[in-house]
Design a protein around this motif. Structure first.
Motif, PDB file in Angstrom:
ATOM      1  N   GLN A 176      18.517  -1.982   2.849  1.00  0.00           N
ATOM      2  CA  GLN A 176      18.070  -1.535   4.170  1.00  0.00           C
ATOM      3  C   GLN A 176      17.059  -0.394   4.045  1.00  0.00           C
ATOM      4  OE1 GLN A 176      21.911  -0.606   5.756  1.00  0.00           O
ATOM      5  NE2 GLN A 176      22.335  -2.693   6.439  1.00  0.00           N
ATOM      6  N   GLU A 177      17.305   0.500   3.103  1.00  0.00           N
ATOM      7  CA  GLU A 177      16.388   1.625   2.887  1.00  0.00           C
ATOM      8  C   GLU A 177      15.040   1.125   2.374  1.00  0.00           C
ATOM      9  OE1 GLU A 177      15.655   5.597   3.409  1.00  0.00           O
ATOM     10  OE2 GLU A 177      17.514   4.517   3.870  1.00  0.00           O
ATOM     11  N   LYS A 205      12.920  -0.404   5.155  1.00  0.00           N
ATOM     12  CA  LYS A 205      12.314   0.576   6.060  1.00  0.00           C
ATOM     13  C   LYS A 205      10.881   0.902   5.649  1.00  0.00           C
ATOM     14  CE  LYS A 205      16.570   3.048   7.342  1.00  0.00           C
ATOM     15  NZ  LYS A 205      17.288   4.344   7.200  1.00  0.00           N
ATOM     16  N   ASN A 206      10.597   0.775   4.354  1.00  0.00           N
ATOM     17  CA  ASN A 206       9.279   1.131   3.833  1.00  0.00           C
ATOM     18  C   ASN A 206       8.398  -0.092   3.593  1.00  0.00           C
ATOM     19  OD1 ASN A 206       9.917   3.956   3.709  1.00  0.00           O
ATOM     20  ND2 ASN A 206      11.207   3.493   1.955  1.00  0.00           N
ATOM     21  N   GLU A 223      18.509  -9.858   8.698  1.00  0.00           N
ATOM     22  CA  GLU A 223      17.230  -9.428   9.274  1.00  0.00           C
ATOM     23  C   GLU A 223      16.312 -10.615   9.554  1.00  0.00           C
ATOM     24  OE1 GLU A 223      16.298  -6.449  10.203  1.00  0.00           O
ATOM     25  OE2 GLU A 223      18.113  -5.417   9.525  1.00  0.00           O
TER      26      GLU A 223
END
Length: 215
Positions: A120-121, A124-125, A88
């Motif tokens: 990754q989860e 996202k936040n 990323e």
């Protein structure tokens, strides 16, 4: 620092794989000391977890990279987590993935996928910003020139960050370093030399939820 992604605000995400819980907690870190202190705090918070695996990337050129499997089979947790951060292209970030074992073995491939997916989860936040080198320009023009300048800025995807309307118009915009020279030339041309450049301050900047931030 052009185009460097920096973690501005951390966050948390959770996944469940075969009854094992994976909780990813992501936090900004500008030094190895900050990263290791955060990892220690997560291990204290989740003291009863099966594993607290970690990875961090510090430095705006991703200079310092560390990861830990924390007892998971070698290469199945920390490295995949680190690979997500590097993929990323995010700098100054630390992540801890806490695992509560659900009773079913996932195998090495399953672990790699689970730890990667958890990071990754978590991301996202989070709020990730892109820092750029550029200039804060302040331009003064008459009312016949402002529409032309607005059109030029719109063509380049540049936002007006401040404006003042009196007998003349003053506007501010943030422009990437490599675009400044051409923009000044074009503004001078479309306003027939009537635009006045009041400020050309070199800055490092980013946008957070559409709002400009100068560092």
């Amino acid at each position: 620092m052009d185009g460097k992604k920096i973690l501005y605000q951390g966050g948390e995400g959770e996944i469940v794989e075969k009854k094992s819980r994976f909780i990813a907690t992501v936090c900004p870190a500008e030094s190895e000391e900050e990263a290791t202190a955060f990892i220690a705090s997560m291990k204290k918070k989740y003291w009863d977890a099966t594993h607290n695996c970690s990875a961090f990337v510090v430095g705006e050129t991703q200079t310092l990279q560390r990861c830990s499997d924390d007892g998971e089979p070698s290469g199945t947790a920390g490295r995949p987590m680190l690979d997500v951060l590097l993929g990323e292209k995010i700098c100054n970030v630390v992540v801890v993935v806490t695992r509560y074992f659900g009773g079913t073995l996932l195998g090495t491939g399953g672990l790699v996928r689970a730890y990667s997916k958890a990071v990754q989860e978590g991301l996202k936040n989070c709020t990730v910003i892109e820092k750029r080198q550029g200039y804060l320009l302040e331009v003064k023009t008459d009312y016949s020139g402002i529409g032309k300048i607005q059109y030029l800025l719109g063509q380049r995807g540049l936002a007006i960050t401040n404006s003042e309307y009196t007998d003349l118009v003053k506007i501010e915009t943030l422009v990437p370093e490599e675009e400044k020279k051409k923009l000044l030339e074009d503004i001078t041309e479309v306003t027939n030399g009537r635009a006045e450049f009041l400020r050309e301050d070199k800055v490092c900047y980013a946008f957070v939820d559409g709002e400009p931030m100068i560092f």
